[in-house]
Design a protein around this motif. Sequence first.
Motif, PDB file in Angstrom:
ATOM      1  N   LEU A  44       0.835  -1.203   0.000  1.00 16.84           N
ATOM      2  CA  LEU A  44       0.000   0.000   0.000  1.00 16.84           C
ATOM      3  C   LEU A  44       0.869   1.253   0.000  1.00 16.84           C
ATOM      4  O   LEU A  44       0.567   2.239  -0.675  1.00 16.84           O
ATOM      5  N   LEU A  48       0.839   4.176  -2.825  1.00 18.80           N
ATOM      6  CA  LEU A  48       0.639   5.598  -2.540  1.00 18.80           C
ATOM      7  C   LEU A  48       1.796   6.441  -3.055  1.00 18.80           C
ATOM      8  O   LEU A  48       1.598   7.570  -3.512  1.00 18.80           O
ATOM      9  N   ILE A  67      -6.941   6.098  -5.917  1.00 19.71           N
ATOM     10  CA  ILE A  67      -6.623   6.637  -4.592  1.00 19.71           C
ATOM     11  C   ILE A  67      -7.644   6.155  -3.566  1.00 19.71           C
ATOM     12  O   ILE A  67      -7.287   5.732  -2.458  1.00 19.71           O
ATOM     13  N   VAL A  70      -6.937   2.472  -2.625  1.00 19.65           N
ATOM     14  CA  VAL A  70      -5.796   2.259  -1.729  1.00 19.65           C
ATOM     15  C   VAL A  70      -6.114   2.758  -0.325  1.00 19.65           C
ATOM     16  O   VAL A  70      -5.835   2.079   0.671  1.00 19.65           O
ATOM     17  N   ARG A  71      -6.700   3.950  -0.232  1.00 17.20           N
ATOM     18  CA  ARG A  71      -7.038   4.484   1.091  1.00 17.20           C
ATOM     19  C   ARG A  71      -8.021   3.572   1.825  1.00 17.20           C
ATOM     20  O   ARG A  71      -7.865   3.277   3.022  1.00 17.20           O
ATOM     21  N   GLY A  97      -3.396   8.666   2.308  1.00 18.24           N
ATOM     22  CA  GLY A  97      -4.489   8.483   1.355  1.00 18.24           C
ATOM     23  C   GLY A  97      -5.546   9.565   1.499  1.00 18.24           C
ATOM     24  O   GLY A  97      -6.065  10.089   0.501  1.00 18.24           O
ATOM     25  N   CYS A  98      -5.862   9.936   2.744  1.00 20.27           N
ATOM     26  CA  CYS A  98      -6.846  11.003   2.970  1.00 20.27           C
ATOM     27  C   CYS A  98      -6.332  12.344   2.447  1.00 20.27           C
ATOM     28  O   CYS A  98      -7.104  13.138   1.889  1.00 20.27           O
ATOM     29  N   GLN A 117     -11.927  14.883   4.460  1.00 20.02           N
ATOM     30  CA  GLN A 117     -10.702  14.102   4.312  1.00 20.02           C
ATOM     31  C   GLN A 117      -9.575  14.683   5.173  1.00 20.02           C
ATOM     32  O   GLN A 117      -8.796  13.941   5.783  1.00 20.02           O
TER      33      GLN A 117
END
Length: 351
Positions: A44, A48, A67, A70-71, A97-98, A117
């Motif tokens: 992961l 990213l 995105i 993955v998040r 990710g956020c 986010q």
Amino acid sequence: MGTHPASPEQVDVRRLMSTAARRAVDFGSVLATTTADNPDLDWLGIALTELATAYVHTPAVDLLVRIVDVRDTAFTLIRRGVRPRQLRDAYVVAGIGCLLLASASQNLGDHASARTQLHTAERCAEAADSDALRVWARGSAALALEWSSTPAAALRFLDSAPREAVGPQTMRRTVALEARASARTGNATRARDALRRLDVLEALPEQDDEVNAFGGIFTFPRAKETYYRAGTHDLLGDAALARRNADTALAAYAAAPEQERSYGDVALARIVLTHSHLLDRDLDAAASALQPLRRLRPAERIAQLPSAVHRTRGLLTAVAGARRAHELLDDLLAAPPPLRSLDSRSESTAP
């Protein structure tokens, strides 16, 4: 590797961003309670890093599905449980990710989702006790607020961001944001003081913190710093310094490898260059500086661009009158086209 659904489903981009934001709210109350191993965490992080690099030169709409995937995978790992030695890393990955989704939401004009986010990114920073992630989350919140109707609120986020235990790039980003936000709110004294502190930080040796290590959008290269300086001088009314820094930033981006060319920074630097010519009452040079913006693809017209052009219209109206401003700018002030739908089968980088 991620799997594709058997039957493709068309996903509306705004709905996807809103759904991702709601998941961020839900995630805020989650605590890991089990200790299962999970080797997916390193993959992961790699995914990213790839997305952070691509984000600089690729329209956000083209990366959004990946995105989110993955998040959300990072969220799932934390819910399912990872060993204590991995838990901190999982929160950092989720927070990164956020932050990516916050930037995408902001660039695509969904400010409410961006704020959600950012809030969850900061909660991840607290859970991981990561100063670097904490400073980036608060800096990104300040960046979003600077472009809002309440730019003074940006300084509150910057004032409360810890400045120690972070890398020089993160420190420079925070101070550069302070300089521009101060100039935007009319505090010239604070803006110039921040620029002087930014000069001092130039002498620090480069050393990545754990957010810079993801690369791409999570770095603060000299070209971006120079663009921020240009914007600050523009807002302060320093036409010569604004032009010099904008020209330097544009030249640096033009000479950089393609993956380091930020189309958003380049577009906004051209706006600064336009303003510097207008302050000198050079209409031909101003019109020439604007021309490349008309060649941007729709997906490259970030939501901040019309906001910046509104200031251009005010300057141009003062110099040449409303009719000339209408002729030169109305196509750039037009609302961006509706966001296209994305195919949910888009390739996933999640393991």
